[in-house]
Enzyme design. Structure first.
Site, PDB file in Angstrom:
ATOM      1  N   TYR A   1       1.026  -1.374   0.275  1.00  0.00           N
ATOM      2  CA  TYR A   1      -0.366   0.280  -0.030  1.00  0.00           C
ATOM      3  C   TYR A   1       0.734   1.429   0.572  1.00  0.00           C
ATOM      4  O   TYR A   1       1.998   1.218   0.303  1.00  0.00           O
ATOM      5  CB  TYR A   1      -0.832   0.250   0.994  1.00  0.00           C
ATOM      6  CG  TYR A   1      -1.686   1.025   1.517  1.00  0.00           C
ATOM      7  CD1 TYR A   1      -2.808   1.278   0.478  1.00  0.00           C
ATOM      8  CD2 TYR A   1      -1.654   1.876   2.078  1.00  0.00           C
ATOM      9  CE1 TYR A   1      -3.481   2.593   0.637  1.00  0.00           C
ATOM     10  CE2 TYR A   1      -2.318   3.266   2.325  1.00  0.00           C
ATOM     11  CZ  TYR A   1      -3.539   3.545   1.095  1.00  0.00           C
ATOM     12  OH  TYR A   1      -4.137   4.485   1.630  1.00  0.00           O
TER      13      TYR A   1
ATOM     14  N   ASP B   1      -0.756  16.017   5.508  1.00  0.00           N
ATOM     15  CA  ASP B   1      -1.818  15.203   4.662  1.00  0.00           C
ATOM     16  C   ASP B   1      -2.882  16.146   4.633  1.00  0.00           C
ATOM     17  O   ASP B   1      -4.113  15.618   5.113  1.00  0.00           O
ATOM     18  CB  ASP B   1      -2.232  13.866   5.356  1.00  0.00           C
ATOM     19  CG  ASP B   1      -3.120  12.958   4.981  1.00  0.00           C
ATOM     20  OD1 ASP B   1      -2.937  13.356   3.521  1.00  0.00           O
ATOM     21  OD2 ASP B   1      -3.420  12.286   4.717  1.00  0.00           O
TER      22      ASP B   1
ATOM     23  N   ASP C   1      -2.871   5.442  -2.492  1.00  0.00           N
ATOM     24  CA  ASP C   1      -4.346   6.566  -1.757  1.00  0.00           C
ATOM     25  C   ASP C   1      -3.993   7.551  -3.238  1.00  0.00           C
ATOM     26  O   ASP C   1      -3.145   8.130  -3.221  1.00  0.00           O
ATOM     27  CB  ASP C   1      -3.266   6.457  -0.640  1.00  0.00           C
ATOM     28  CG  ASP C   1      -4.089   7.914  -0.323  1.00  0.00           C
ATOM     29  OD1 ASP C   1      -5.550   8.118  -0.856  1.00  0.00           O
ATOM     30  OD2 ASP C   1      -4.512   7.979   0.650  1.00  0.00           O
TER      31      ASP C   1
ATOM     32  N   ASP D   1      -6.131   9.984  -2.738  1.00  0.00           N
ATOM     33  CA  ASP D   1      -6.616  11.689  -2.356  1.00  0.00           C
ATOM     34  C   ASP D   1      -8.288  11.651  -3.308  1.00  0.00           C
ATOM     35  O   ASP D   1      -8.887  10.624  -3.235  1.00  0.00           O
ATOM     36  CB  ASP D   1      -5.892  12.109  -1.962  1.00  0.00           C
ATOM     37  CG  ASP D   1      -4.984  11.920  -1.592  1.00  0.00           C
ATOM     38  OD1 ASP D   1      -4.629  11.664  -0.602  1.00  0.00           O
ATOM     39  OD2 ASP D   1      -4.387  13.173  -1.481  1.00  0.00           O
TER      40      ASP D   1
ATOM     41  N   HIS E   1      -7.588   4.317  -4.957  1.00  0.00           N
ATOM     42  CA  HIS E   1      -8.095   4.354  -3.920  1.00  0.00           C
ATOM     43  C   HIS E   1      -9.152   6.078  -3.984  1.00  0.00           C
ATOM     44  O   HIS E   1      -7.839   6.794  -4.055  1.00  0.00           O
ATOM     45  CB  HIS E   1      -8.418   4.723  -2.423  1.00  0.00           C
ATOM     46  CG  HIS E   1      -7.566   4.538  -1.431  1.00  0.00           C
ATOM     47  ND1 HIS E   1      -7.863   5.780  -1.076  1.00  0.00           N
ATOM     48  CD2 HIS E   1      -7.116   3.712  -1.234  1.00  0.00           C
ATOM     49  CE1 HIS E   1      -6.841   5.940  -0.447  1.00  0.00           C
ATOM     50  NE2 HIS E   1      -6.279   4.965  -0.629  1.00  0.00           N
TER      51      HIS E   1
ATOM     52  N   GLU F   1     -11.560   9.091  -2.448  1.00  0.00           N
ATOM     53  CA  GLU F   1     -12.142   9.646  -1.401  1.00  0.00           C
ATOM     54  C   GLU F   1     -13.556  10.478  -1.890  1.00  0.00           C
ATOM     55  O   GLU F   1     -13.430  11.403  -3.187  1.00  0.00           O
ATOM     56  CB  GLU F   1     -11.379   9.535  -0.125  1.00  0.00           C
ATOM     57  CG  GLU F   1     -11.012  11.001  -0.468  1.00  0.00           C
ATOM     58  CD  GLU F   1      -9.487  10.787   0.319  1.00  0.00           C
ATOM     59  OE1 GLU F   1      -9.662  12.331   1.461  1.00  0.00           O
ATOM     60  OE2 GLU F   1      -8.729  10.249   0.488  1.00  0.00           O
TER      61      GLU F   1
ATOM     62  N   CYS G   1      -6.725  14.470   6.952  1.00  0.00           N
ATOM     63  CA  CYS G   1      -6.032  12.985   6.985  1.00  0.00           C
ATOM     64  C   CYS G   1      -7.817  12.396   7.730  1.00  0.00           C
ATOM     65  O   CYS G   1      -8.686  13.225   8.312  1.00  0.00           O
ATOM     66  CB  CYS G   1      -4.749  13.102   8.771  1.00  0.00           C
ATOM     67  SG  CYS G   1      -5.202  11.257   9.173  1.00  0.00           S
TER      68      CYS G   1
ATOM     69  N   ARG H   1     -12.979   5.155  -1.531  1.00  0.00           N
ATOM     70  CA  ARG H   1     -13.221   5.603   0.278  1.00  0.00           C
ATOM     71  C   ARG H   1     -14.574   6.226   0.030  1.00  0.00           C
ATOM     72  O   ARG H   1     -14.566   7.219   0.155  1.00  0.00           O
ATOM     73  CB  ARG H   1     -11.788   5.706   0.283  1.00  0.00           C
ATOM     74  CG  ARG H   1     -11.852   6.796   1.727  1.00  0.00           C
ATOM     75  CD  ARG H   1     -10.764   6.925   2.051  1.00  0.00           C
ATOM     76  NE  ARG H   1     -10.540   7.989   3.652  1.00  0.00           N
ATOM     77  CZ  ARG H   1      -9.446   8.625   3.770  1.00  0.00           C
ATOM     78  NH1 ARG H   1      -7.944   7.990   3.250  1.00  0.00           N
ATOM     79  NH2 ARG H   1      -9.451   9.575   4.263  1.00  0.00           N
TER      80      ARG H   1
ATOM     81  N   GLU I   1     -14.124   4.050   6.170  1.00  0.00           N
ATOM     82  CA  GLU I   1     -12.903   4.937   6.805  1.00  0.00           C
ATOM     83  C   GLU I   1     -13.057   5.864   8.083  1.00  0.00           C
ATOM     84  O   GLU I   1     -14.795   5.484   7.858  1.00  0.00           O
ATOM     85  CB  GLU I   1     -12.247   6.462   5.835  1.00  0.00           C
ATOM     86  CG  GLU I   1     -10.759   7.139   6.772  1.00  0.00           C
ATOM     87  CD  GLU I   1      -9.894   6.106   7.339  1.00  0.00           C
ATOM     88  OE1 GLU I   1     -10.039   5.153   7.531  1.00  0.00           O
ATOM     89  OE2 GLU I   1      -8.623   7.138   6.825  1.00  0.00           O
TER      90      GLU I   1
ATOM     91  N   ASN J   1      -8.875  -0.268   7.510  1.00  0.00           N
ATOM     92  CA  ASN J   1      -8.142   1.032   8.095  1.00  0.00           C
ATOM     93  C   ASN J   1      -7.203   0.393   9.126  1.00  0.00           C
ATOM     94  O   ASN J   1      -8.254   1.179  10.190  1.00  0.00           O
ATOM     95  CB  ASN J   1      -8.015   2.351   7.227  1.00  0.00           C
ATOM     96  CG  ASN J   1      -6.600   3.336   7.416  1.00  0.00           C
ATOM     97  OD1 ASN J   1      -5.792   2.569   7.595  1.00  0.00           O
ATOM     98  ND2 ASN J   1      -6.803   3.875   8.087  1.00  0.00           N
TER      99      ASN J   1
END
Length: 305
Positions: A51, A65, A92, A94, A119, A121, A129, A164, A194, A216
């Site tokens: 990952y 982040d 990731d 975002d 992914h 989101e 975050c 996500r 998440e 996660n």
């Protein structure tokens, strides 16, 4: 792994392996890698995938982040890591680095980098975050456009598009479940739930959503840390440990630097270091040496007697 400079397992083969793993009934474990060498160690330890965390890419650049990293930075690190392992790599991405058309471009760039999946989101831009307060999510309709754009741009049908949802911490778990169902209907192959809190939350999500689910297990967040076997028992298909290796490494780095600053020597840390011989094993040093020797012993046929 036979190629010295890149994996001999094709991107499509790795994507299909990831899909097969998600449907195998055995949970797929994906530790986060902050460098290609860590990815090599993940493979050597026997995990099913690697990952790449957006938070870790940012932290490695000494950035928080909060959506400051760029598509090029994430794709560049992803390409480096995918080159170093035969395992499927999940990234990731975002919010897709923009709105729906940017999400489409993100998928194309990650496909070109040899990644198995990514992914996207449902947070607003710039994101935060997932385990911090103050998050905001976009309307479901906008997230459906992000997913739709990503699915439409995907050229390799085996590339895994994961959606996500951060809605559980903003709108409640029931809203997150309804969003997840809509995201799956829009073409998401995998749902990333998440910041759920307890095993009961995971169980409720699994009972309501009929697509592969990813958990996660990040430290210091809102989620109770569950083992891979516990999550498998709850019906989850994949688990990520996004920041674990970076936190372990940086914890040791800071302690060692403090000790060296005080004592002027690293002597007390030698026994806790990765030995040079083990580093050379991960780097496949002997194989490079053999390759190099073959080149230098080569003779042009015209030069032979």
């Amino acid at each position: 792994m036979s190629g010295l400079f890149s994996s001999t397992v094709t991107p499509t083969q790795r994507r299909q392996a990831f899909r097969d793993g998600l449907n195998s009934g055995k949970i797929q474990r994906l530790p986060g890698a902050f460098s290609p060498l860590v990815a090599r160690a993940v493979q050597d330890a026997g995990f099913e995938g690697v990952y790449i965390s957006g938070a870790v890419v940012a932290a490695d650049l000494a950035l928080p982040d909060i959506g400051l990293t760029t598509l090029d930075e994430v794709v560049g690190r992803s390409r480096q890591i995918a080159r170093a392992t035969d395992l499927p790599v999940l990234v990731d991405a975002d919010t897709g680095f923009g709105e729906p058309m940017s999400a489409a471009r993100t998928v194309a760039a990650l496909e070109d980098a040899g990644i198995a999946g990514c992914h996207l989101e449902d947070q607003v831009n710039p994101k935060r975050c997932g385990h911090l307060d103050g998050k905001e999510v976009v309307p479901t309709e906008l997230m459906l456009r992000r997913i739709g754009a990503a699915v439409k741009e995907r050229r390799d049908d085996s590339f895994v598009i994961c959606a996500r949802t951060d809605a559980a911490g903003v709108e409640g778990i029931d809203s997150a479940i309804e969003r997840a169902k809509a995201y799956a209907d829009a073409g998401a192959d995998l749902i990333f739930t998440e910041a759920l809190h307890t095993p009961a939350d995971f169980e409720k999500f699994r009972a309501a959503v009929d697509v592969p689910l990813l958990a996660n297990m990040t430290e210091f967040g809102k989620t109770e840390l569950l083992s891979a076997s516990q999550l498998e028992g709850l019906g989850y298909n994949a688990v990520i440990y996004p920041v674990t290796t970076l936190r372990i490494a940086m914890g040791q780095v800071e302690d060692a630097l403090a000790d060296i600053a005080e004592t002027g020597t690293q002597t007390e840390w030698v026994g806790r270091m990765q030995h040079r011989s083990r580093l050379y094993e991960l780097l496949r040093y002997s194989e490079y040496n053999a390759f190099d020797q073959q080149i230098f012993t080569y003779q042009n046929p015209s030069e032979r007697g």
